[in-house]
Design a protein around this motif. Structure first.
Motif, PDB file in Angstrom:
ATOM      1  N   PRO A 169       0.847  -1.164  -0.110  1.00  0.00           N
ATOM      2  CA  PRO A 169      -0.117   0.046  -0.046  1.00  0.00           C
ATOM      3  C   PRO A 169       0.934   1.228  -0.073  1.00  0.00           C
ATOM      4  O   PRO A 169       0.539   2.298  -0.542  1.00  0.00           O
ATOM      5  CB  PRO A 169      -0.621  -0.079   1.214  1.00  0.00           C
ATOM      6  N   VAL A 170       2.240   1.291   0.725  1.00  0.00           N
ATOM      7  CA  VAL A 170       2.894   2.365   0.692  1.00  0.00           C
ATOM      8  C   VAL A 170       3.215   2.424  -0.722  1.00  0.00           C
ATOM      9  O   VAL A 170       3.361   3.754  -1.274  1.00  0.00           O
ATOM     10  CB  VAL A 170       4.150   2.089   1.771  1.00  0.00           C
ATOM     11  N   THR A 171       4.006   1.533  -1.149  1.00  0.00           N
ATOM     12  CA  THR A 171       4.658   1.751  -2.642  1.00  0.00           C
ATOM     13  C   THR A 171       3.462   2.467  -3.635  1.00  0.00           C
ATOM     14  O   THR A 171       3.860   3.061  -4.422  1.00  0.00           O
ATOM     15  CB  THR A 171       5.314   0.439  -3.155  1.00  0.00           C
ATOM     16  N   GLN A 172       2.425   1.713  -3.561  1.00  0.00           N
ATOM     17  CA  GLN A 172       1.317   2.132  -4.557  1.00  0.00           C
ATOM     18  C   GLN A 172       0.799   3.572  -4.280  1.00  0.00           C
ATOM     19  O   GLN A 172       0.718   4.340  -5.216  1.00  0.00           O
ATOM     20  CB  GLN A 172      -0.032   1.144  -4.271  1.00  0.00           C
ATOM     21  N   TYR A 173       0.637   4.067  -2.890  1.00  0.00           N
ATOM     22  CA  TYR A 173       0.618   5.373  -2.592  1.00  0.00           C
ATOM     23  C   TYR A 173       1.566   6.225  -3.146  1.00  0.00           C
ATOM     24  O   TYR A 173       1.168   7.407  -3.955  1.00  0.00           O
ATOM     25  CB  TYR A 173       0.455   5.903  -1.117  1.00  0.00           C
ATOM     26  N   LEU A 174       2.867   5.956  -3.067  1.00  0.00           N
ATOM     27  CA  LEU A 174       3.884   6.878  -3.705  1.00  0.00           C
ATOM     28  C   LEU A 174       3.718   6.987  -4.982  1.00  0.00           C
ATOM     29  O   LEU A 174       4.009   7.807  -5.730  1.00  0.00           O
ATOM     30  CB  LEU A 174       5.248   6.175  -3.019  1.00  0.00           C
ATOM     31  N   VAL A 175       3.500   5.865  -5.864  1.00  0.00           N
ATOM     32  CA  VAL A 175       3.296   5.843  -7.302  1.00  0.00           C
ATOM     33  C   VAL A 175       1.870   7.053  -7.513  1.00  0.00           C
ATOM     34  O   VAL A 175       2.280   7.659  -8.517  1.00  0.00           O
ATOM     35  CB  VAL A 175       2.995   4.651  -7.867  1.00  0.00           C
ATOM     36  N   GLN A 186      12.937   9.483  -5.277  1.00  0.00           N
ATOM     37  CA  GLN A 186      14.160   9.592  -4.351  1.00  0.00           C
ATOM     38  C   GLN A 186      14.007  10.587  -3.395  1.00  0.00           C
ATOM     39  O   GLN A 186      14.194  10.400  -2.288  1.00  0.00           O
ATOM     40  CB  GLN A 186      15.359   9.673  -5.218  1.00  0.00           C
ATOM     41  N   GLN A 187      13.344  11.949  -3.921  1.00  0.00           N
ATOM     42  CA  GLN A 187      13.181  13.116  -2.977  1.00  0.00           C
ATOM     43  C   GLN A 187      12.092  12.503  -2.121  1.00  0.00           C
ATOM     44  O   GLN A 187      12.368  12.736  -0.706  1.00  0.00           O
ATOM     45  CB  GLN A 187      12.482  14.063  -3.564  1.00  0.00           C
ATOM     46  N   ALA A 188      11.084  12.005  -2.213  1.00  0.00           N
ATOM     47  CA  ALA A 188      10.081  11.653  -1.271  1.00  0.00           C
ATOM     48  C   ALA A 188      10.657  10.413  -0.417  1.00  0.00           C
ATOM     49  O   ALA A 188      10.165  10.614   0.568  1.00  0.00           O
ATOM     50  CB  ALA A 188       8.856  10.751  -2.213  1.00  0.00           C
ATOM     51  N   LEU A 189      11.420   9.654  -0.604  1.00  0.00           N
ATOM     52  CA  LEU A 189      11.997   8.528   0.167  1.00  0.00           C
ATOM     53  C   LEU A 189      13.067   9.162   1.017  1.00  0.00           C
ATOM     54  O   LEU A 189      12.791   9.079   2.441  1.00  0.00           O
ATOM     55  CB  LEU A 189      12.775   7.476  -0.594  1.00  0.00           C
ATOM     56  N   GLU A 190      13.703  10.483   0.548  1.00  0.00           N
ATOM     57  CA  GLU A 190      14.444  11.023   1.614  1.00  0.00           C
ATOM     58  C   GLU A 190      13.626  11.850   2.567  1.00  0.00           C
ATOM     59  O   GLU A 190      14.011  11.871   3.912  1.00  0.00           O
ATOM     60  CB  GLU A 190      15.222  12.153   0.817  1.00  0.00           C
ATOM     61  N   LYS A 191      12.600  12.345   2.108  1.00  0.00           N
ATOM     62  CA  LYS A 191      11.758  13.204   3.156  1.00  0.00           C
ATOM     63  C   LYS A 191      11.006  12.071   4.033  1.00  0.00           C
ATOM     64  O   LYS A 191      11.061  12.385   5.388  1.00  0.00           O
ATOM     65  CB  LYS A 191      10.565  13.699   2.426  1.00  0.00           C
ATOM     66  N   ILE A 192      10.536  10.899   3.532  1.00  0.00           N
ATOM     67  CA  ILE A 192      10.045   9.967   4.523  1.00  0.00           C
ATOM     68  C   ILE A 192      11.222   9.370   5.731  1.00  0.00           C
ATOM     69  O   ILE A 192      10.926   9.183   6.748  1.00  0.00           O
ATOM     70  CB  ILE A 192       9.553   8.566   3.576  1.00  0.00           C
ATOM     71  N   ASP A 193      12.204   9.294   5.169  1.00  0.00           N
ATOM     72  CA  ASP A 193      13.573   8.766   5.953  1.00  0.00           C
ATOM     73  C   ASP A 193      13.611   9.676   7.220  1.00  0.00           C
ATOM     74  O   ASP A 193      13.732   9.450   8.278  1.00  0.00           O
ATOM     75  CB  ASP A 193      14.650   8.801   5.117  1.00  0.00           C
ATOM     76  N   LEU A 194      13.702  11.123   6.598  1.00  0.00           N
ATOM     77  CA  LEU A 194      13.944  12.193   7.888  1.00  0.00           C
ATOM     78  C   LEU A 194      12.776  12.015   8.803  1.00  0.00           C
ATOM     79  O   LEU A 194      13.041  12.463  10.032  1.00  0.00           O
ATOM     80  CB  LEU A 194      13.954  13.523   7.275  1.00  0.00           C
ATOM     81  N   ASP A 208       4.640   2.667   7.871  1.00  0.00           N
ATOM     82  CA  ASP A 208       3.308   2.700   7.625  1.00  0.00           C
ATOM     83  C   ASP A 208       2.625   3.712   6.781  1.00  0.00           C
ATOM     84  O   ASP A 208       3.080   4.938   6.311  1.00  0.00           O
ATOM     85  CB  ASP A 208       2.609   2.774   9.146  1.00  0.00           C
ATOM     86  N   LEU A 209       1.487   3.435   6.148  1.00  0.00           N
ATOM     87  CA  LEU A 209       0.948   4.193   5.197  1.00  0.00           C
ATOM     88  C   LEU A 209       0.382   5.608   5.814  1.00  0.00           C
ATOM     89  O   LEU A 209       0.677   6.807   5.108  1.00  0.00           O
ATOM     90  CB  LEU A 209      -0.335   3.504   4.482  1.00  0.00           C
ATOM     91  N   ASP A 210       0.075   5.753   7.037  1.00  0.00           N
ATOM     92  CA  ASP A 210      -0.383   6.865   7.655  1.00  0.00           C
ATOM     93  C   ASP A 210       0.739   7.770   7.836  1.00  0.00           C
ATOM     94  O   ASP A 210       0.619   9.092   7.527  1.00  0.00           O
ATOM     95  CB  ASP A 210      -1.067   6.625   8.974  1.00  0.00           C
ATOM     96  N   VAL A 215       3.573  12.916   5.237  1.00  0.00           N
ATOM     97  CA  VAL A 215       4.749  13.672   4.811  1.00  0.00           C
ATOM     98  C   VAL A 215       4.821  13.918   3.256  1.00  0.00           C
ATOM     99  O   VAL A 215       5.263  14.882   2.825  1.00  0.00           O
ATOM    100  CB  VAL A 215       6.070  13.068   5.364  1.00  0.00           C
ATOM    101  N   ILE A 216       3.983  13.204   2.461  1.00  0.00           N
ATOM    102  CA  ILE A 216       4.013  13.136   1.110  1.00  0.00           C
ATOM    103  C   ILE A 216       2.829  13.489   0.634  1.00  0.00           C
ATOM    104  O   ILE A 216       1.648  12.800   0.690  1.00  0.00           O
ATOM    105  CB  ILE A 216       4.300  11.815   0.236  1.00  0.00           C
ATOM    106  N   ALA A 217       2.714  15.048   0.187  1.00  0.00           N
ATOM    107  CA  ALA A 217       1.390  15.293  -0.519  1.00  0.00           C
ATOM    108  C   ALA A 217       1.134  14.621  -1.687  1.00  0.00           C
ATOM    109  O   ALA A 217       2.097  14.464  -2.589  1.00  0.00           O
ATOM    110  CB  ALA A 217       1.368  16.896  -0.662  1.00  0.00           C
ATOM    111  N   HIS A 218      -0.245  14.648  -1.999  1.00  0.00           N
ATOM    112  CA  HIS A 218      -0.757  14.301  -3.437  1.00  0.00           C
ATOM    113  C   HIS A 218      -0.685  15.063  -4.379  1.00  0.00           C
ATOM    114  O   HIS A 218      -1.908  15.012  -5.218  1.00  0.00           O
ATOM    115  CB  HIS A 218      -1.871  13.258  -3.548  1.00  0.00           C
ATOM    116  N   THR A 219       0.224  16.022  -4.690  1.00  0.00           N
ATOM    117  CA  THR A 219       0.205  17.064  -5.403  1.00  0.00           C
ATOM    118  C   THR A 219      -0.221  16.356  -6.992  1.00  0.00           C
ATOM    119  O   THR A 219      -0.855  16.861  -7.794  1.00  0.00           O
ATOM    120  CB  THR A 219       1.534  17.954  -5.578  1.00  0.00           C
ATOM    121  N   ARG A 220       0.644  15.426  -7.197  1.00  0.00           N
ATOM    122  CA  ARG A 220       0.523  15.039  -8.737  1.00  0.00           C
ATOM    123  C   ARG A 220      -0.915  14.637  -9.115  1.00  0.00           C
ATOM    124  O   ARG A 220      -1.597  14.919 -10.261  1.00  0.00           O
ATOM    125  CB  ARG A 220       1.607  13.848  -8.948  1.00  0.00           C
TER     126      ARG A 220
END
Length: 350
Positions: A169-175, A186-194, A208-210, A215-220
């Protein structure tokens, strides 16, 4: 794994085996892999490291064909090989590249010339004589934008290198939220890591998905839905305005086309009778999107007739080919697509 992803992997595998070729031409729409390819080529051509005497770098529009050739023809100093790196070759006029035609025919054996071109926003005329000679002389690899089915494996591998574990679910949300551009992912993963940070010294952290949604807005997705909403309303002018904004923001016409096609494919799948009464989770799982977004797709599935969606998807294939090969400006191709989708509204106001 798609053929696109396999070609990219094969390039890096072959590079490790060697030997290093005199000329490399790496190009395509996937900027992250292009940058990785250039770095890998530099490391392979100069395993002992680079220095100012044996490395020349040229950048796009400011590069001179004669200067590139002169740098490539110089002999290395206290090293077995010179490196000449030309980035953003798509910005160099073909008249300048013509100065390299003779060099492509007879390259220096002590130079590694690396030519890099990002073609998502600006194409290179492959029919020109100098480009044909380049492709004949060089080791060539095109790094195309990957399919969505290739992205989860990429995300999981990159996350693992940061000590993170991502659920499906997390990878699908990121896509859905970020897209398929690897640099942006990669930038999204860096934000999540921090954001996640260390967890009691754990070497591998489950994300986790929440947390990702936080941290990752669904702008796209919102931008794409703004566009597909306008098309669904047969509002041609609104769709054009959104398209213009996306193009000004640096989005390529081909990527916009792929986003629209993906959207309508999902909408068409949601018209399956078995999914009409399914709950959000089941419907999302069936069509491969995050439950966070499925309501928007369901709304559009109620808007379009089955025959209309079939026609749109057939047209999307033609648009994809046109954006890759037609001499027409990309904006014109998209405008024609939008007009065809919105034709009833245009007819009623005409």
């Amino acid at each position: 794994m798609s053929k696109k992803a396999e070609r990219a992997r094969q390039f890096f595998r072959d590079l490790k085996k060697g030997p290093v070729a005199p000329i490399y031409y790496v190009h395509g729409a996937e900027t992250y892999l292009l940058d990785q390819a250039v770095e890998a080529l530099i490391a392979a051509a100069a395993p002992e490291g680079t220095n100012a005497f044996n490395l020349d770098t040229f950048q796009g529009r400011s590069a001179s064909g004669e200067a590139i050739r002169a740098a490539a023809e110089m002999l290395p100093m206290m090293s077995k090989r010179r490196l000449v790196v030309v980035r953003d070759m798509q910005e160099i006029p073909l008249s300048e590249l013509a100065h390299l035609e003779d060099y492509f025919t007879n390259p220096s054996p002590t130079t590694c010339l690396i030519l890099h071109a990002r073609t998502a926003q600006k194409k290179i005329d492959g029919r020109s004589g100098v480009i044909r000679k380049l492709k004949k002389a060089a080791e060539v690899c095109e790094f195309e934008a990957l399919y969505e089915s290739d992205i989860p494996a990429f995300l999981e591998k990159q996350a693992a290198s940061r000590g993170m574990r991502l659920s499906r679910p997390v990878t699908q949300y990121l896509v859905d939220a970020v897209g398929t551009d690897m640099a942006e992912l990669q930038q999204a993963l860096e934000k999540i890591d921090l954001y996640v940070g260390p967890r009691n010294g754990e070497s591998s952290r489950q994300v986790d998905l929440d947390e990702v949604q936080e941290v990752i807005a669904h702008t796209r997705v919102r931008t794409v839905f703004d566009l597909t909403d306008a098309l669904g309303e047969r509002n041609y002018q609104k769709a054009l305005l959104i398209m213009e904004r996306m193009l000004l923001d640096g989005q390529s016409a081909l990527v916009i086309s792929h986003m629209i096609a993906r959207h309508f494919r999902i909408v068409a799948r949601l018209q399956d009778p078995s999914l009409r009464n399914a709950n959000n989770s089941d419907a999302a799982r069936a069509v491969g999107v995050s439950p966070f977004f499925v309501k928007d797709y369901q709304r559009h599935a109620r808007t379009f007739a089955v025959e209309e969606l079939a026609s749109i998807l057939r047209r999307m294939l033609e648009v994809d080919n046109a954006l890759k090969s037609s001499p027409l400006p990309d904006r014109v191709t998209l405008e024609e697509l939008f007009a065809q989708i919105c034709m009833r509204a245009l007819h009623s106001t005409g």
